[in-house]
Scaffold this motif. Structure first.
Motif, PDB file in Angstrom:
ATOM      1  N   THR A 122       0.831  -1.194   0.000  1.00  0.00           N
ATOM      2  CA  THR A 122       0.000   0.000   0.000  1.00  0.00           C
ATOM      3  C   THR A 122       0.875   1.257   0.000  1.00  0.00           C
ATOM      4  OG1 THR A 122      -1.734   1.203   1.194  1.00  0.00           O
ATOM      5  CG2 THR A 122      -0.112   0.035   2.524  1.00  0.00           C
ATOM      6  N   THR A 123       0.292   2.345  -0.496  1.00  0.00           N
ATOM      7  CA  THR A 123       0.965   3.651  -0.431  1.00  0.00           C
ATOM      8  C   THR A 123       0.328   4.528   0.633  1.00  0.00           C
ATOM      9  OG1 THR A 123      -0.500   4.489  -2.188  1.00  0.00           O
ATOM     10  CG2 THR A 123       1.624   3.559  -2.868  1.00  0.00           C
ATOM     11  N   ARG A 124      -0.620   3.967   1.375  1.00  0.00           N
ATOM     12  CA  ARG A 124      -1.278   4.734   2.432  1.00  0.00           C
ATOM     13  C   ARG A 124      -0.270   5.092   3.520  1.00  0.00           C
ATOM     14  NH1 ARG A 124      -5.968   6.527   0.245  1.00  0.00           N
ATOM     15  NH2 ARG A 124      -7.132   4.803  -0.724  1.00  0.00           N
ATOM     16  N   PRO A 125      -0.440   6.263   4.158  1.00  0.00           N
ATOM     17  CA  PRO A 125       0.536   6.684   5.181  1.00  0.00           C
ATOM     18  C   PRO A 125       0.583   5.774   6.394  1.00  0.00           C
ATOM     19  CG  PRO A 125      -1.373   8.161   5.127  1.00  0.00           C
ATOM     20  CD  PRO A 125      -1.472   7.288   3.912  1.00  0.00           C
ATOM     21  N   TRP A 126      -0.476   4.991   6.610  1.00  0.00           N
ATOM     22  CA  TRP A 126      -0.472   4.092   7.759  1.00  0.00           C
ATOM     23  C   TRP A 126       0.049   2.689   7.419  1.00  0.00           C
ATOM     24  CZ3 TRP A 126      -5.074   6.226   5.788  1.00  0.00           C
ATOM     25  CH2 TRP A 126      -5.850   5.368   5.000  1.00  0.00           C
ATOM     26  N   GLY A 127       0.594   2.534   6.245  1.00  0.00           N
ATOM     27  CA  GLY A 127       1.195   1.245   5.905  1.00  0.00           C
ATOM     28  C   GLY A 127       2.321   0.887   6.860  1.00  0.00           C
ATOM     29  N   ILE A 128       2.521  -0.396   7.082  1.00  0.00           N
ATOM     30  CA  ILE A 128       3.542  -0.862   8.023  1.00  0.00           C
ATOM     31  C   ILE A 128       4.588  -1.681   7.268  1.00  0.00           C
ATOM     32  CG2 ILE A 128       2.238  -2.945   8.622  1.00  0.00           C
ATOM     33  CD1 ILE A 128       3.300  -2.580  11.491  1.00  0.00           C
ATOM     34  N   THR A 129       5.851  -1.443   7.604  1.00  0.00           N
ATOM     35  CA  THR A 129       6.963  -2.107   6.915  1.00  0.00           C
ATOM     36  C   THR A 129       7.659  -3.077   7.862  1.00  0.00           C
ATOM     37  OG1 THR A 129       7.315  -0.157   5.533  1.00  0.00           O
ATOM     38  CG2 THR A 129       9.102  -1.773   5.634  1.00  0.00           C
ATOM     39  N   PHE A 130       7.756  -4.328   7.447  1.00  0.00           N
ATOM     40  CA  PHE A 130       8.429  -5.343   8.250  1.00  0.00           C
ATOM     41  C   PHE A 130       9.888  -5.445   7.810  1.00  0.00           C
ATOM     42  CE2 PHE A 130       3.964  -6.481   8.386  1.00  0.00           C
ATOM     43  CZ  PHE A 130       3.773  -6.792   9.719  1.00  0.00           C
ATOM     44  N   THR A 131      10.762  -5.674   8.770  1.00  0.00           N
ATOM     45  CA  THR A 131      12.197  -5.721   8.472  1.00  0.00           C
ATOM     46  C   THR A 131      12.897  -6.944   9.059  1.00  0.00           C
ATOM     47  OG1 THR A 131      12.676  -4.367  10.434  1.00  0.00           O
ATOM     48  CG2 THR A 131      12.336  -3.201   8.345  1.00  0.00           C
ATOM     49  N   ASP A 132      12.227  -7.726   9.891  1.00  0.00           N
ATOM     50  CA  ASP A 132      12.888  -8.842  10.567  1.00  0.00           C
ATOM     51  C   ASP A 132      12.994 -10.048   9.640  1.00  0.00           C
ATOM     52  OD1 ASP A 132      13.461 -11.117  12.303  1.00  0.00           O
ATOM     53  OD2 ASP A 132      13.016  -9.758  13.966  1.00  0.00           O
ATOM     54  N   VAL A 174       7.091 -17.074   8.015  1.00  0.00           N
ATOM     55  CA  VAL A 174       5.748 -17.014   7.427  1.00  0.00           C
ATOM     56  C   VAL A 174       5.719 -16.296   6.081  1.00  0.00           C
ATOM     57  CG1 VAL A 174       4.524 -17.198   9.617  1.00  0.00           C
ATOM     58  CG2 VAL A 174       5.249 -14.945   8.823  1.00  0.00           C
ATOM     59  N   GLY A 175       6.891 -15.985   5.510  1.00  0.00           N
ATOM     60  CA  GLY A 175       6.935 -15.376   4.193  1.00  0.00           C
ATOM     61  C   GLY A 175       6.575 -13.913   4.144  1.00  0.00           C
ATOM     62  N   THR A 176       6.737 -13.199   5.244  1.00  0.00           N
ATOM     63  CA  THR A 176       6.383 -11.781   5.292  1.00  0.00           C
ATOM     64  C   THR A 176       7.273 -10.970   4.358  1.00  0.00           C
ATOM     65  OG1 THR A 176       5.905 -12.103   7.639  1.00  0.00           O
ATOM     66  CG2 THR A 176       5.975  -9.840   6.839  1.00  0.00           C
ATOM     67  N   PRO A 177       6.710 -10.179   3.440  1.00  0.00           N
ATOM     68  CA  PRO A 177       7.531  -9.313   2.578  1.00  0.00           C
ATOM     69  C   PRO A 177       8.250  -8.265   3.425  1.00  0.00           C
ATOM     70  CG  PRO A 177       5.297  -9.543   1.712  1.00  0.00           C
ATOM     71  CD  PRO A 177       5.280 -10.100   3.092  1.00  0.00           C
ATOM     72  N   LEU A 178       9.533  -8.065   3.171  1.00  0.00           N
ATOM     73  CA  LEU A 178      10.319  -7.113   3.951  1.00  0.00           C
ATOM     74  C   LEU A 178      10.598  -5.844   3.140  1.00  0.00           C
ATOM     75  CD1 LEU A 178      12.958  -9.529   5.562  1.00  0.00           C
ATOM     76  CD2 LEU A 178      10.693  -8.878   6.422  1.00  0.00           C
ATOM     77  N   GLY A 179      10.652  -4.730   3.848  1.00  0.00           N
ATOM     78  CA  GLY A 179      11.000  -3.464   3.213  1.00  0.00           C
ATOM     79  C   GLY A 179       9.926  -2.872   2.328  1.00  0.00           C
ATOM     80  N   VAL A 180       8.698  -3.400   2.414  1.00  0.00           N
ATOM     81  CA  VAL A 180       7.587  -2.914   1.584  1.00  0.00           C
ATOM     82  C   VAL A 180       6.430  -2.501   2.493  1.00  0.00           C
ATOM     83  CG1 VAL A 180       5.961  -3.486  -0.253  1.00  0.00           C
ATOM     84  CG2 VAL A 180       8.245  -4.532  -0.233  1.00  0.00           C
ATOM     85  N   PRO A 181       5.912  -1.276   2.368  1.00  0.00           N
ATOM     86  CA  PRO A 181       4.758  -0.872   3.182  1.00  0.00           C
ATOM     87  C   PRO A 181       3.535  -1.741   2.865  1.00  0.00           C
ATOM     88  CG  PRO A 181       5.816   1.047   2.193  1.00  0.00           C
ATOM     89  CD  PRO A 181       6.404  -0.158   1.531  1.00  0.00           C
ATOM     90  N   LEU A 182       2.946  -2.312   3.882  1.00  0.00           N
ATOM     91  CA  LEU A 182       1.795  -3.205   3.718  1.00  0.00           C
ATOM     92  C   LEU A 182       0.599  -2.688   4.515  1.00  0.00           C
ATOM     93  CD1 LEU A 182       3.633  -6.609   4.344  1.00  0.00           C
ATOM     94  CD2 LEU A 182       3.219  -5.517   2.123  1.00  0.00           C
ATOM     95  N   HIS A 183      -0.584  -3.052   4.050  1.00  0.00           N
ATOM     96  CA  HIS A 183      -1.772  -2.756   4.850  1.00  0.00           C
ATOM     97  C   HIS A 183      -1.637  -3.467   6.204  1.00  0.00           C
ATOM     98  CE1 HIS A 183      -4.600  -0.558   2.295  1.00  0.00           C
ATOM     99  NE2 HIS A 183      -4.174  -1.275   1.269  1.00  0.00           N
ATOM    100  N   PRO A 184      -1.823  -2.761   7.320  1.00  0.00           N
ATOM    101  CA  PRO A 184      -1.745  -3.410   8.641  1.00  0.00           C
ATOM    102  C   PRO A 184      -3.038  -4.174   8.944  1.00  0.00           C
ATOM    103  CG  PRO A 184      -2.233  -1.094   8.925  1.00  0.00           C
ATOM    104  CD  PRO A 184      -2.041  -1.304   7.440  1.00  0.00           C
ATOM    105  N   THR A 185      -3.257  -5.250   8.206  1.00  0.00           N
ATOM    106  CA  THR A 185      -4.509  -5.989   8.343  1.00  0.00           C
ATOM    107  C   THR A 185      -4.689  -6.576   9.740  1.00  0.00           C
ATOM    108  OG1 THR A 185      -3.313  -7.813   7.256  1.00  0.00           O
ATOM    109  CG2 THR A 185      -4.840  -6.555   5.918  1.00  0.00           C
TER     110      THR A 185
END
Length: 273
Positions: free
Chosen positions: A151-161, A168-179
């Motif tokens: 997502t490009t929304r300002p509340w997107g969350i970026t995982f880095t671990d 669990v295959g979490t995409p890293l370094g990409v803002p995602l919807h905080p579902t």
């Protein structure tokens, strides 16, 4: 976020150091808080505390098993392609709907078996399920599972671990919807609504439970559009959306039926109560 809460200095030989996962701690907290709320509500309604506690334990065990079983079904191809992936079942919480369905089935069996008032007991547990789900989704957030689409929304969350990506295959370094937060927020609103409206209008046994089922199914159906993880599909819908589609008319039908029937409890349950 922080999938690993901390590591203990002790070692288990070839298994390495003892690791305490944030998800596991919050999942345990979710079950305990939900059960405590259910016990408090049961006491106010004059239900047997010991039987309610036993029922809560049955619900917790069946919820854990059911969630992992539905995960196994929805990701069956992944597990058959690489049997080593079965080890992820031990680290994953599974699919909430799987846990909910099996927990409800086991609860209905146990309630009828010991003679508790059926729908009143279900009403007692419904807000506890919502409360536990709020806490549990924060566990998902820390673990990186149940992640959203980019997502490009300002509340997107970026995982880095890197552990989240490997686990669990979490995409890293990409803002995602905080579902995870979407669902925690939805469950919190449902919890507040259930407690605020429980004494309003024409009350009947089963209203709180089936209202929870209805509201959760609607919220889950909507939130699924923002999910980005692999979770199986039935036609054009995700597995959870398909279950939601079935659950909404069922919940509405039960609310109408119980309101018209005057919420009669089973004879055996009334006699035992």
């Amino acid at each position: 976020m922080h999938p690993i809460l901390f590591e203990l200095p002790w070692s288990l030989g070839s298994f390495g150091h003892i690791t305490v996962y944030t998800y596991g701690v919050l999942l345990a907290a979710a079950y305990l808080l939900g059960l405590q709320l259910a016990r408090h509500r049961a006491k106010k309604r004059g239900l047997d505390q010991n039987r309610v506690l036993d029922l809560g334990i049955y619900i917790i065990i069946s919820a854990l098993v059911g969630a992992k079983l539905l995960l196994l079904i929805t990701d069956f191809r992944t597990f058959t392609a690489d049997p080593r992936e079965l080890l992820t079942l031990a680290r994953s919480g599974g699919v909430f709907y799987g846990g909910l369905i099996l927990a409800v089935a086991v609860a209905l069996w146990y309630i009828r078996r010991i003679g508790l008032p059926l729908w009143t007991t279900c009403d007692v547990f419904a807000p506890g399920i919502a409360l536990g789900h709020v806490v549990g989704r924060f566990g998902c957030l820390f673990a990186g599972c149940c992640y959203g689409k980019p997502t490009t929304r300002p509340w997107g969350i970026t995982f880095t671990d890197p552990f989240a990506a490997a686990n669990v295959g979490t995409p890293l370094g990409v803002p995602l919807h905080p579902t995870q937060l979407y669902e925690a927020g939805a469950e919190l609103l449902i919890l507040i609504l259930l407690l605020a409206t429980e004494r309003k209008g024409k009350g009947f046994a089963g209203r709180t439970f089936w209202l929870y089922m209805l509201l959760y199914a609607i919220s889950r159906f909507i939130i699924e559009f923002f999910r980005g993880d692999e979770r199986g599909a039935v036609g054009m819908f995700s597995t959870s959306q398909f279950i939601s589609i079935l659950l909404v008319p069922l919940a509405i039908g039960m609310l109408v039926y119980l309101s018209r029937a005057g919420a009669p409890e089973p004879k055996r349950a009334r006699k035992a109560a």
